[in-house]
Motif scaffolding. Structure first.
Motif, mmCIF file in Angstrom:
data_model
loop_
_atom_site.group_PDB
_atom_site.id
_atom_site.type_symbol
_atom_site.label_atom_id
_atom_site.label_comp_id
_atom_site.label_asym_id
_atom_site.label_seq_id
_atom_site.Cartn_x
_atom_site.Cartn_y
_atom_site.Cartn_z
ATOM 1 N N MET A 1 0.864 -1.183 0.161
ATOM 2 C CA MET A 1 0.142 -0.180 0.213
ATOM 3 C C MET A 1 0.519 1.479 0.140
ATOM 4 S SD MET A 1 -2.449 1.115 2.779
ATOM 5 C CE MET A 1 -4.092 0.400 2.508
ATOM 6 N N THR A 2 0.660 2.141 -1.225
ATOM 7 C CA THR A 2 1.322 3.120 -0.677
ATOM 8 C C THR A 2 1.056 4.470 0.181
ATOM 9 O OG1 THR A 2 -0.217 4.291 -2.696
ATOM 10 C CG2 THR A 2 2.445 3.401 -3.557
ATOM 11 N N ASN A 3 1.959 5.523 0.651
ATOM 12 C CA ASN A 3 1.074 6.420 1.298
ATOM 13 C C ASN A 3 -0.299 7.189 0.148
ATOM 14 O OD1 ASN A 3 2.937 6.878 2.881
ATOM 15 N ND2 ASN A 3 4.593 7.451 1.645
ATOM 16 N N THR A 4 -0.781 7.084 -0.799
ATOM 17 C CA THR A 4 -1.520 7.267 -1.515
ATOM 18 C C THR A 4 -2.776 6.731 -1.219
ATOM 19 O OG1 THR A 4 -0.586 8.340 -3.241
ATOM 20 C CG2 THR A 4 -2.428 8.144 -3.788
ATOM 21 N N ASP A 5 -2.825 5.565 -1.224
ATOM 22 C CA ASP A 5 -3.265 4.484 -0.658
ATOM 23 C C ASP A 5 -4.200 4.526 0.578
ATOM 24 O OD1 ASP A 5 -3.551 3.668 -3.507
ATOM 25 O OD2 ASP A 5 -1.832 1.810 -2.727
ATOM 26 N N ARG A 6 -2.687 4.601 1.754
ATOM 27 C CA ARG A 6 -3.555 5.402 3.073
ATOM 28 C C ARG A 6 -4.376 6.323 3.286
ATOM 29 N NH1 ARG A 6 -0.677 7.749 7.504
ATOM 30 N NH2 ARG A 6 0.699 8.227 5.819
ATOM 31 N N ILE A 7 -3.635 7.228 2.850
ATOM 32 C CA ILE A 7 -4.865 8.472 2.554
ATOM 33 C C ILE A 7 -5.659 8.241 2.412
ATOM 34 C CG2 ILE A 7 -4.649 10.915 2.005
ATOM 35 C CD1 ILE A 7 -1.633 11.180 1.624
ATOM 36 N N ARG A 8 -6.197 8.035 1.020
ATOM 37 C CA ARG A 8 -7.559 7.366 0.523
ATOM 38 C C ARG A 8 -8.505 6.609 1.590
ATOM 39 N NH1 ARG A 8 -4.860 6.946 -5.389
ATOM 40 N NH2 ARG A 8 -5.299 8.957 -5.898
ATOM 41 N N ASN A 9 -7.972 5.543 2.217
ATOM 42 C CA ASN A 9 -8.617 5.024 3.271
ATOM 43 C C ASN A 9 -8.899 5.579 4.273
ATOM 44 O OD1 ASN A 9 -8.919 3.396 1.069
ATOM 45 N ND2 ASN A 9 -6.811 1.911 1.513
ATOM 46 N N MET A 10 -8.342 6.689 4.526
ATOM 47 C CA MET A 10 -8.507 7.675 6.208
ATOM 48 C C MET A 10 -10.253 7.383 6.393
ATOM 49 S SD MET A 10 -5.386 10.126 6.535
ATOM 50 C CE MET A 10 -3.619 9.406 6.490
ATOM 51 N N THR A 11 -10.439 7.508 7.853
ATOM 52 C CA THR A 11 -11.891 8.227 7.725
ATOM 53 C C THR A 11 -11.859 9.392 7.743
ATOM 54 O OG1 THR A 11 -11.520 8.473 10.642
ATOM 55 C CG2 THR A 11 -11.844 6.508 9.588
ATOM 56 N N ASN A 12 -12.536 10.259 7.867
ATOM 57 C CA ASN A 12 -12.541 11.842 7.958
ATOM 58 C C ASN A 12 -11.597 12.533 9.082
ATOM 59 O OD1 ASN A 12 -14.201 12.280 6.061
ATOM 60 N ND2 ASN A 12 -16.354 13.179 6.595
ATOM 61 N N TRP B 1 6.730 11.097 -2.677
ATOM 62 C CA TRP B 1 6.791 10.478 -1.405
ATOM 63 C C TRP B 1 5.369 9.820 -1.124
ATOM 64 C CZ3 TRP B 1 1.946 10.863 2.218
ATOM 65 C CH2 TRP B 1 2.057 10.822 3.330
ATOM 66 N N LEU B 2 4.619 10.201 -1.944
ATOM 67 C CA LEU B 2 3.410 9.789 -1.816
ATOM 68 C C LEU B 2 2.872 8.185 -3.314
ATOM 69 C CD1 LEU B 2 1.023 12.601 -3.662
ATOM 70 C CD2 LEU B 2 0.779 11.392 -1.315
ATOM 71 N N ILE B 3 3.586 8.051 -3.504
ATOM 72 C CA ILE B 3 4.081 6.686 -4.157
ATOM 73 C C ILE B 3 4.940 5.549 -3.278
ATOM 74 C CG2 ILE B 3 3.380 7.627 -6.736
ATOM 75 C CD1 ILE B 3 6.455 6.998 -7.265
ATOM 76 N N GLU B 4 5.460 6.225 -2.237
ATOM 77 C CA GLU B 4 6.787 5.347 -1.404
ATOM 78 C C GLU B 4 5.213 4.114 -1.119
ATOM 79 O OE1 GLU B 4 8.690 7.023 1.005
ATOM 80 O OE2 GLU B 4 9.412 8.098 -0.211
ATOM 81 N N VAL B 5 5.707 3.340 -0.647
ATOM 82 C CA VAL B 5 4.693 1.823 0.654
ATOM 83 C C VAL B 5 5.132 3.006 1.629
ATOM 84 C CG1 VAL B 5 5.119 0.398 1.236
ATOM 85 C CG2 VAL B 5 5.970 0.369 -1.217
ATOM 86 N N SER B 6 3.869 2.813 2.260
ATOM 87 C CA SER B 6 3.528 3.578 3.816
ATOM 88 C C SER B 6 3.851 2.705 5.352
ATOM 89 C CB SER B 6 1.934 3.539 3.442
ATOM 90 O OG SER B 6 1.449 3.819 5.153
ATOM 91 N N ASN B 7 4.625 2.606 5.699
ATOM 92 C CA ASN B 7 4.803 2.784 6.710
ATOM 93 C C ASN B 7 3.481 1.738 7.496
ATOM 94 O OD1 ASN B 7 7.178 3.777 6.571
ATOM 95 N ND2 ASN B 7 7.266 5.599 7.452
#
Length: 59
Positions: A1-12, A53-59
């Motif tokens: 999962m990339t940082n972009t994916d992680r952000i898209r999956n966040m709750t408000n 940073w957005l396309i990096e793999v999320s921590n």
């Protein structure tokens, strides 16, 4: 999962906390090691670094 994916999956609430942490410097969203206040690069350079940073793999 990339940082972009992680952000898209966040709750408000998670997104609000993330934005707050970025705005106060607690969360870094760039691959650049420069301190922003002392950086001599252009805004385009910053945008590129955030894109990397957005396309990096999320921590």
């Amino acid at each position: 999962m990339t940082n972009t994916d992680r952000i898209r999956n966040m709750t408000n609430w998670e997104l609000a906390e993330f934005i707050y942490n970025v705005s106060n410097g607690a969360t870094k969203i760039s691959t650049c090691e420069e301190k922003c206040a002392m950086c001599e690069h252009s805004d385009n350079y910053c945008t590129y670094q955030i894109g990397e940073w957005l396309i990096e793999v999320s921590n």
